[in-house]
Design a protein around this motif. Structure first.
Motif, short mmCIF file in Angstrom:
data_model
loop_
_atom_site.label_atom_id
_atom_site.label_comp_id
_atom_site.label_asym_id
_atom_site.label_seq_id
_atom_site.Cartn_x
_atom_site.Cartn_y
_atom_site.Cartn_z
N MET A 20 -27.69 -36.69 -44.76
CA MET A 20 -28.13 -38.10 -44.47
C MET A 20 -28.08 -38.94 -45.75
O MET A 20 -27.17 -40.05 -45.76
N THR A 21 -28.70 -38.58 -46.79
CA THR A 21 -28.91 -39.31 -47.88
C THR A 21 -27.52 -39.46 -48.48
O THR A 21 -27.07 -40.45 -49.33
N ASP A 76 -27.57 -46.21 -55.58
CA ASP A 76 -28.32 -47.13 -56.01
C ASP A 76 -28.46 -48.02 -54.53
O ASP A 76 -28.92 -49.23 -54.56
N ALA A 77 -28.36 -47.55 -53.35
CA ALA A 77 -28.34 -48.21 -52.17
C ALA A 77 -30.00 -48.75 -51.76
O ALA A 77 -31.14 -48.14 -52.30
N THR A 78 -29.92 -49.91 -51.09
CA THR A 78 -31.13 -50.30 -50.41
C THR A 78 -31.37 -50.33 -49.11
O THR A 78 -30.11 -50.88 -48.71
N ARG A 109 -35.41 -48.05 -51.68
CA ARG A 109 -34.32 -48.32 -52.74
C ARG A 109 -34.21 -47.22 -53.54
O ARG A 109 -34.89 -46.34 -54.07
N GLY A 110 -32.89 -46.58 -53.49
CA GLY A 110 -32.41 -45.29 -54.18
C GLY A 110 -32.32 -44.30 -53.34
O GLY A 110 -33.12 -44.14 -52.49
N THR A 167 -24.25 -49.10 -49.10
CA THR A 167 -25.01 -49.59 -50.23
C THR A 167 -26.08 -50.38 -49.71
O THR A 167 -27.18 -50.78 -50.68
N HIS A 168 -25.93 -51.02 -48.62
CA HIS A 168 -27.23 -51.84 -48.05
C HIS A 168 -27.30 -51.53 -46.57
O HIS A 168 -26.31 -51.74 -45.77
N GLU A 169 -28.50 -51.56 -45.90
CA GLU A 169 -28.61 -51.52 -44.53
C GLU A 169 -29.98 -51.94 -44.04
O GLU A 169 -31.10 -51.89 -44.72
N HIS A 170 -29.75 -52.67 -43.15
CA HIS A 170 -31.12 -53.25 -42.44
C HIS A 170 -31.01 -52.85 -40.96
O HIS A 170 -30.28 -53.12 -40.31
N ALA A 171 -32.37 -52.32 -40.64
CA ALA A 171 -32.32 -51.87 -39.25
C ALA A 171 -33.47 -52.30 -38.46
O ALA A 171 -34.70 -52.35 -39.09
N SER A 172 -33.36 -53.16 -37.65
CA SER A 172 -34.47 -53.77 -36.85
C SER A 172 -34.60 -53.44 -35.45
O SER A 172 -33.65 -53.24 -34.70
N ARG A 173 -35.81 -53.08 -35.02
CA ARG A 173 -36.09 -52.49 -33.61
C ARG A 173 -35.97 -53.66 -32.82
O ARG A 173 -36.73 -54.44 -32.87
#
Length: 237
Positions: A133-134, A140-142, A151-152, A225-231
């Motif tokens: 998964m990682t 340097d992903a957030t 972060r990281g 590089t960037h991910e935002h997950a909102s339930r």
């Protein structure tokens, strides 16, 4: 299909009467034909690099001594070479210099590679493999997951490990809707993802999340590089 315009200036040409380039940029940008572009510094600021016998040879100036030089570039997306040529012919520099129109290689399907990356993330979650998964993320992903910022790679691996050790059996990651927009070396994705699993204490996880993801072309592969997950909802039984 994507085309690269190499804008070639001419040191001997009189550019005093050349039309401004801004209207050309604005028109093609409004029609989403021009994706990106930029001017380049003059040739006297170039550095040419060669490696011979393991030794790095550096020389100041362009590769070839010629009155013509690459002054900038533009990236276009057109239906055909004819459309790209028509756009190039309208560029102000075409009247005093030249524009080289070159198509991109056709064996690159960035969207398919990004969707394959998402499928790998789903498979790694099902197999409860935090390292796999990682590996889908840039070092340097957030990521903003469960209301926390990670972060990281190390922080992400720890978060995935906590999730996987807190449940029993497979983790089901079902992608209900996935849209991707690719713009050369970066891409953005929007998805609805349902996550199902059973906690070690017996309660069930059934989360529906809105996920916004930023990707970067790392050369041989795309990475998150960037991910935002909102339930959006959660059901427990």
């Amino acid at each position: 299909m994507k085309y690269m315009l190499l804008v070639c200036g001419d040191d001997t040409a009189d550019a005093s009467g050349m039309a401004p380039v801004e209207p050309w940029v604005d028109d093609l940008g409004d029609r989403r034909v021009r994706l990106h572009g930029h001017r380049l510094a003059p040739p006297d600021r170039a550095v040419t690099v060669r490696v011979r016998g393991g030794e790095v040879l550096r020389s100041d100036g362009p590769f070839a001594e010629t009155k013509e030089y690459v002054a900038g570039f533009d990236l276009l997306e057109c239906d055909s070479m004819e459309e790209a040529i028509e756009a190039a012919a309208r560029h102000p520099v075409a009247g005093i210099g030249a524009l080289e129109v070159r198509p991109f290689w056709e064996d690159e399907d960035a969207e398919a590679r990004i969707r394959a990356l998402d499928a790998e993330l789903t498979s790694a979650a099902r197999e409860r493999d935090a390292d796999r998964m990682t590996a889908c993320y840039a070092p340097d992903a957030t990521a903003f997951l469960d209301g926390r910022k990670h972060r990281g790679a190390d922080a992400l691996r720890k978060s995935f490990g906590e999730l996987l050790t807190g449940v029993t059996g497979p983790v089901t990651r079902e992608v209900l809707d996935f849209r991707v927009h690719v713009d050369e070396s970066i891409a953005f994705g929007h998805a609805l993802v349902r996550l199902r699993a059973t906690r070690a204490v017996g309660t069930r996880i059934n989360d529906l999340m809105c996920v916004t993801t930023g990707y970067r072309n790392a050369g041989l592969r795309w990475l998150i590089t960037h991910e935002h997950a909102s339930r959006t909802s959660e059901e427990r039984s």
